[in-house]
Design an enzyme around this catalytic site. Sequence first.
Site, PDB file in Angstrom:
ATOM      1  N   CYS A   1       0.820  -1.211   0.000  1.00  0.00           N
ATOM      2  CA  CYS A   1       0.000   0.000   0.000  1.00  0.00           C
ATOM      3  C   CYS A   1       0.856   1.263   0.000  1.00  0.00           C
ATOM      4  O   CYS A   1       0.450   2.287  -0.566  1.00  0.00           O
ATOM      5  CB  CYS A   1      -0.956  -0.011   1.186  1.00  0.00           C
ATOM      6  SG  CYS A   1      -0.136  -0.101   2.794  1.00  0.00           S
TER       7      CYS A   1
ATOM      8  N   HIS B   1      -2.155   1.267   7.160  1.00  0.00           N
ATOM      9  CA  HIS B   1      -2.547   1.387   5.757  1.00  0.00           C
ATOM     10  C   HIS B   1      -2.226   2.792   5.263  1.00  0.00           C
ATOM     11  O   HIS B   1      -2.491   3.787   5.950  1.00  0.00           O
ATOM     12  CB  HIS B   1      -4.038   1.102   5.596  1.00  0.00           C
ATOM     13  CG  HIS B   1      -4.517   1.163   4.176  1.00  0.00           C
ATOM     14  ND1 HIS B   1      -4.089   0.282   3.216  1.00  0.00           N
ATOM     15  CD2 HIS B   1      -5.378   2.014   3.557  1.00  0.00           C
ATOM     16  CE1 HIS B   1      -4.674   0.574   2.054  1.00  0.00           C
ATOM     17  NE2 HIS B   1      -5.450   1.618   2.244  1.00  0.00           N
TER      18      HIS B   1
END
Length: 718
Positions: free
Chosen positions: A453, A595
């Site tokens: 990510c 994230h």
Amino acid sequence: MMTEQGVKWACDYCTFENWPSAVKCTMCRAQKPSGPIITEEPYKSSPTLEPGPEWDPSRTEGSSSLLICPDSSARPRVRPVTTAETSSKWSCQICTYLNWPRAIRCTQCLCQRQRTRRPTESPQTSGSNGGCRPAPSSPVDPCEEYNDRNRLNTHTQNWTCSACTYQNWPKTKKCVVCDHPKPNNLEAIELAESENPSSITSIINEQDRARWRGGCSGDQGQRRSPPTSKRESDVKMDFQRIELAAGAMSSREDQEVDFKKMKQIKNRMRKTDWLFLNACAGVVEGDLTAVEAYKSSGGDIARQLSADEVRLLNRPSAFDDSFTLVHLAIRFQRQDMLAILLTEVSQQAAKCIPAMACPELTEQIRREIAASLHQRKGDFACYFLTDLVTFTLPADIEDLPPAVQEKLFDEVLDRDVQKELEEESPVINWSLELGTRLDSRLYALWNRTAGDCLLDSVLQATWGIYDKDSVLRKTLHDSLHDCSHWFYSRWKEWESWYSQSFGLHFSLREEQWQEDWAFILSLASQPGASLEQTHIFVLAHILRRPIIVYGVKYYKSFRGETLGYTRFQGVYLPLLWEQSFCWKSPIALGYTRGHFSALVAMENDGYDNRGAGANLNTDDDVTVTFLPLVDSERKLLHIHFLSAQEMGNEEQQERLLREWLDCCVTEGGVLAAMQKSSRRRNHPLVTQMVEKWLDGYRQIRPCASLSDGEEEEEEEDE
């Protein structure tokens, strides 16, 4: 059938007599002795089933007092064979090999041991055992039974060469000794063994039994096969051998072509392709771990099997062309996997970012990125990008109807990340001056929930695509490896200062520092592995521009409990480059609970009437986004990986920020960095990709306008 002529040689370990051309013992796999061998004639059938003259029990007595099975060091040791134990062995009715008393099958030909006739049984009930010698009950060493069963398992796995009788491993296509091709019918035997192991014994030894039936003597009425003459049996067996040899010779060229074709397919496979094939096999075998590994690597759940991949899997009954993981889960009734896969597909279908709208342009952009990566010559041989590209949402979105705009934002943004960064902990858009008056509102783009990510968010903030081919990850690893000394000294100095600033006051040995650094290097080379602050620092050097991370300050559990500091928020400057070699326009990333997301702005028409209190001197086509360099409490963001000379008070750090970024102070007193982007200066492929993506929403505009017009007519009627 012609038998091999010559002088047999006896194994020093198991006393088995092998053919002259065999280089290893067929029984125990021991090496052929270099000394003199047995000078006996080839095997002859005798009228009785007693041991022949070549059997010499005293042969093992004169050997060493302790023998070890040569093919496995883990097997129990075999003690010397005594005369009493040799006399208690039973002779096989097919090959006359002397087996140990407790062996249930012949170790040589795997023939079933015939039941010994008891005194109370009639000849009719035990007539099938007339060819076998009764085995008197006597104590036997359990090690010998272990060795017999182990040899039994070994023979069921290997295949015997029809030319030299050498037993080869199952995966070999040719005999190791004489290069004779493996018979075609053995492939069917292997398939039958995997499906029904209990029935393989009769298949694998059918030809061997036929050969022994033709050569052994004994009572013909006691054989299990139908009574046939020896000539008919030999003719039939010779015909089968000729058939097998012809089939092997005719398919030899085809096998070579297939082998080359398969090798070419394997050479073209990437790691993502292997993960996909493992996931397909995992669905068939019920292995959820393989499917999760493919998902975590960012693989496409809707990917279809190609003809080459089906050929590589080599299971036509399970895999077909154009099959997806969902098709396989339905075929093999994997209900648990089907629920997970359908949920993943629905989530991907609900999102539509510009990179998904036109795959052809996306691939061209990936090739353009790979071509724009170069390595700097000199001591600091770090890779860098030659193009300055900044992704922004097009201003044409505001021309769409409100309903279409809402649909677009639902599909391109991550609403959960946006809410967490704005409401739960005010990290972005906390300044009304920046967000409203200066149109510098940041939007969190939807990103894949994979271990890549961070790399995906960096490419989304610049080029608007994912790092699907791991080009950026490979560049990150190569830069860390080639410039390890430069980054290591910065990392070590920063970690030492950080630990002391929090009052930890610990010191590590150089070996421990090296181990931690090796772990950081290993993370960069593993697709799907989570990355750390050091990797963001290296990415700033690859981009040649600062990276600002707006993230939550604390790790929290699912109950909302604070677990620790995240340490990601702050400014990452390319401090190891010269300032003249870098750009001052930064990119922004968001961090929430492990994230990363790309934070981008929306284009506007100019800044002449903004009243920002700063002399921008920009063209109307240039979009300027003001990124705050302070948090909501007006504290300066941390600058990561500073050296001892660069560390200082807040004024010195602010001066450093002004040197590396285009900074200004708004009327409200907010220190901000200016991110400049221009549609004319942006890459044409990125502009074309955004236009293709936006055309999909423009097509549904008439429907929305029609519904709005109908509502207006209804209001007028009322």
